[in-house]
Design a protein around this motif. Structure first.
Motif, short mmCIF file in Angstrom:
data_model
loop_
_atom_site.label_atom_id
_atom_site.label_comp_id
_atom_site.label_asym_id
_atom_site.label_seq_id
_atom_site.Cartn_x
_atom_site.Cartn_y
_atom_site.Cartn_z
N LEU A 172 0.83 -1.21 0.00
CA LEU A 172 0.00 0.00 0.00
C LEU A 172 0.87 1.26 0.00
O LEU A 172 0.61 2.21 -0.73
CB LEU A 172 -0.93 0.01 1.22
CG LEU A 172 -2.09 -0.98 1.22
CD1 LEU A 172 -2.83 -0.93 2.55
CD2 LEU A 172 -3.06 -0.68 0.07
N ARG A 173 1.92 1.23 0.82
CA ARG A 173 2.81 2.40 0.88
C ARG A 173 3.56 2.57 -0.44
O ARG A 173 3.80 3.71 -0.88
CB ARG A 173 3.77 2.27 2.06
CG ARG A 173 3.09 2.44 3.41
CD ARG A 173 4.11 2.57 4.54
NE ARG A 173 3.47 2.98 5.78
CZ ARG A 173 3.19 2.16 6.79
NH1 ARG A 173 3.51 0.88 6.70
NH2 ARG A 173 2.61 2.61 7.89
N MET B 15 2.37 2.00 -3.23
CA MET B 15 1.40 2.59 -4.14
C MET B 15 1.17 4.08 -3.86
O MET B 15 0.49 4.77 -4.62
CB MET B 15 0.06 1.86 -4.03
CG MET B 15 0.08 0.42 -4.53
SD MET B 15 -1.44 -0.46 -4.07
CE MET B 15 -2.69 0.57 -4.88
N VAL C 123 -0.08 5.14 -0.77
CA VAL C 123 -1.09 5.29 0.27
C VAL C 123 -0.38 5.62 1.58
O VAL C 123 0.48 4.87 2.03
CB VAL C 123 -1.92 4.00 0.43
CG1 VAL C 123 -2.98 4.18 1.52
CG2 VAL C 123 -2.58 3.63 -0.89
N THR D 249 -15.01 9.31 -9.21
CA THR D 249 -13.98 8.90 -8.26
C THR D 249 -14.46 7.74 -7.40
O THR D 249 -13.76 6.74 -7.24
CB THR D 249 -13.57 10.09 -7.36
OG1 THR D 249 -13.21 11.20 -8.18
CG2 THR D 249 -12.41 9.71 -6.47
N MET E 161 -14.06 1.24 -0.01
CA MET E 161 -13.00 2.23 0.18
C MET E 161 -12.16 1.90 1.40
O MET E 161 -12.68 1.38 2.39
CB MET E 161 -13.59 3.62 0.36
CG MET E 161 -14.20 4.23 -0.88
SD MET E 161 -15.19 5.68 -0.45
CE MET E 161 -16.61 4.89 0.31
N LEU E 162 -10.89 2.20 1.31
CA LEU E 162 -9.98 2.08 2.44
C LEU E 162 -9.89 3.45 3.11
O LEU E 162 -9.61 4.45 2.46
CB LEU E 162 -8.59 1.65 1.95
CG LEU E 162 -7.55 1.30 3.01
CD1 LEU E 162 -7.95 0.03 3.75
CD2 LEU E 162 -6.19 1.10 2.34
N LEU F 177 -8.56 6.91 1.69
CA LEU F 177 -7.22 6.76 1.13
C LEU F 177 -7.21 6.10 -0.25
O LEU F 177 -6.39 6.42 -1.09
CB LEU F 177 -6.34 5.93 2.09
CG LEU F 177 -6.20 6.42 3.52
CD1 LEU F 177 -5.35 5.43 4.32
CD2 LEU F 177 -5.59 7.81 3.56
N LEU F 178 -8.13 5.14 -0.43
CA LEU F 178 -8.06 4.31 -1.64
C LEU F 178 -9.45 3.79 -1.96
O LEU F 178 -10.20 3.43 -1.06
CB LEU F 178 -7.11 3.12 -1.41
CG LEU F 178 -6.88 2.15 -2.57
CD1 LEU F 178 -6.06 2.80 -3.66
CD2 LEU F 178 -6.17 0.89 -2.07
N VAL F 179 -9.80 3.77 -3.25
CA VAL F 179 -11.07 3.22 -3.69
C VAL F 179 -10.81 1.97 -4.52
O VAL F 179 -9.95 1.96 -5.40
CB VAL F 179 -11.85 4.25 -4.55
CG1 VAL F 179 -13.20 3.67 -4.95
CG2 VAL F 179 -12.02 5.55 -3.81
N TRP F 180 -11.55 0.87 -4.20
CA TRP F 180 -11.49 -0.34 -5.01
C TRP F 180 -12.57 -0.26 -6.09
O TRP F 180 -13.71 -0.64 -5.85
CB TRP F 180 -11.70 -1.58 -4.14
CG TRP F 180 -10.43 -2.20 -3.65
CD1 TRP F 180 -9.57 -2.97 -4.35
CD2 TRP F 180 -9.89 -2.10 -2.33
NE1 TRP F 180 -8.51 -3.37 -3.55
CE2 TRP F 180 -8.69 -2.86 -2.31
CE3 TRP F 180 -10.29 -1.47 -1.14
CZ2 TRP F 180 -7.91 -2.99 -1.17
CZ3 TRP F 180 -9.51 -1.59 -0.02
CH2 TRP F 180 -8.32 -2.35 -0.03
#
Length: 290
Positions: A187-188, A190, A192, A213, A220-221, A282-285
């Motif tokens: 993740l880091r 990437m 994040v 988005t 979502m994370l 932080l992040l969307v799947w």
């Protein structure tokens, strides 16, 4: 193969009581059978066998279950509460006699009575933790301990609706992702950014105002350690008794602009002090058909 013997009505009633407590509290606490299993150092299948009344509850699981749900053991098993209390009383009596009543002794007693079926490596970790406690040491809990492959950790899915349009409503459909196992290092890599993996949670968006988005029902994370505005970004927050995931932008003089990525929804000005920030996204799947 012989059929597994059914539990007695008394033992089955304990399992039913535990399951009822779990079902009633899991949403508010963000618990799943997988996260309960991880805390108890057992498999998710073992948790299911306890809650479904296939296997009887034991003291080790009861202590973990009681702590995570915030309920006394007596609430679901007077039998185990008495057993656990007996260990405590034995410890106190030993102290009164001037004998050594160590955490290691208590853990050994517990494992002797309830240790059948517990993996040897788990027993070893419990004994090592008790031995360290007796020496006055603190065993650091490493939420990034190595997993099956690499440095994976479990991330819990919060059973709630984070609205990207309006207020959230209860849902009765399967989530795309439940608890997931991910690599913090990856993740880091990437890009994040987060402090502790234990603060990462999964939530599901609802609505269309943050498209493209965040689309409807995208997992979502989020970082739950972020509880106040920390620069422009996408946040999960509560405002006027509704939950949202929106962009927040500082506009000065204690004001934030609540922005939807879909331009059909105009920005709205809100007071920063009125936005109860719960996490930062932080992040969307995003799932894309191919």
């Amino acid at each position: 193969m012989s059929k597994k013997k059914e539990l007695s009505p008394e033992l089955k009633a304990e399992c039913d009581a535990a399951k009822a407590l779990f079902v009633s509290r899991k949403n508010a606490l963000g618990l799943t059978q997988a996260s309960l299993a991880e805390s108890a150092d057992i498999s998710a299948a073992a948790v299911a066998m306890y809650l479904n009344g296939t296997n009887p509850l034991n003291a080790k699981f009861a202590v973990v279950f009681s702590r995570l749900l915030g309920v006394p053991v007596e609430k679901f098993s007077k039998r185990l509460a008495k057993e656990i209390n007996g260990l405590t009383v034995a410890s106190e009596q030993a102290v009164e006699r001037g004998e050594s009543a160590t955490a290691l002794d208590l853990v050994r007693q517990l494992l002797d009575k309830q240790g059948k079926g517990i993996a040897e490596d788990v027993k070893a970790r419990l004994l090592a933790a008790a031995k360290s406690a007796d020496r006055g040491e603190v065993m650091e809990h490493d939420s990034c301990r190595p997993g099956a492959v690499g440095d994976e950790v479990w991330i819990t899915h919060l059973d709630m609706r984070a609205a990207v349009g309006g207020a959230y409503t209860p849902h009765h459909y399967p989530e795309i992702l439940q608890d997931v196992r991910v690599s913090p290092r990856h993740l880091r890599d990437m890009g994040v950014e987060f402090r502790e993996p234990r603060d990462l949670k999964l939530v599901t968006g609802w609505g269309q105002s943050m498209a493209p988005t965040i689309k409807h029902r995208d997992p979502m994370l989020v970082d739950t350690s972020v509880r106040e505005f920390a620069g422009d970004g996408i946040y999960m927050f509560c405002w006027e008794d509704r939950h949202y995931i929106k962009r927040l932008q500082w506009v000065g003089e204690g004001e934030l602009s609540m922005i939807s990525d879909d331009t059909r929804f105009p920005p709205q000005s809100i007071r920063a002090k009125d936005a109860d920030i719960q996490a930062r996204a932080l992040l969307v799947w995003n799932a894309t058909l191919i």
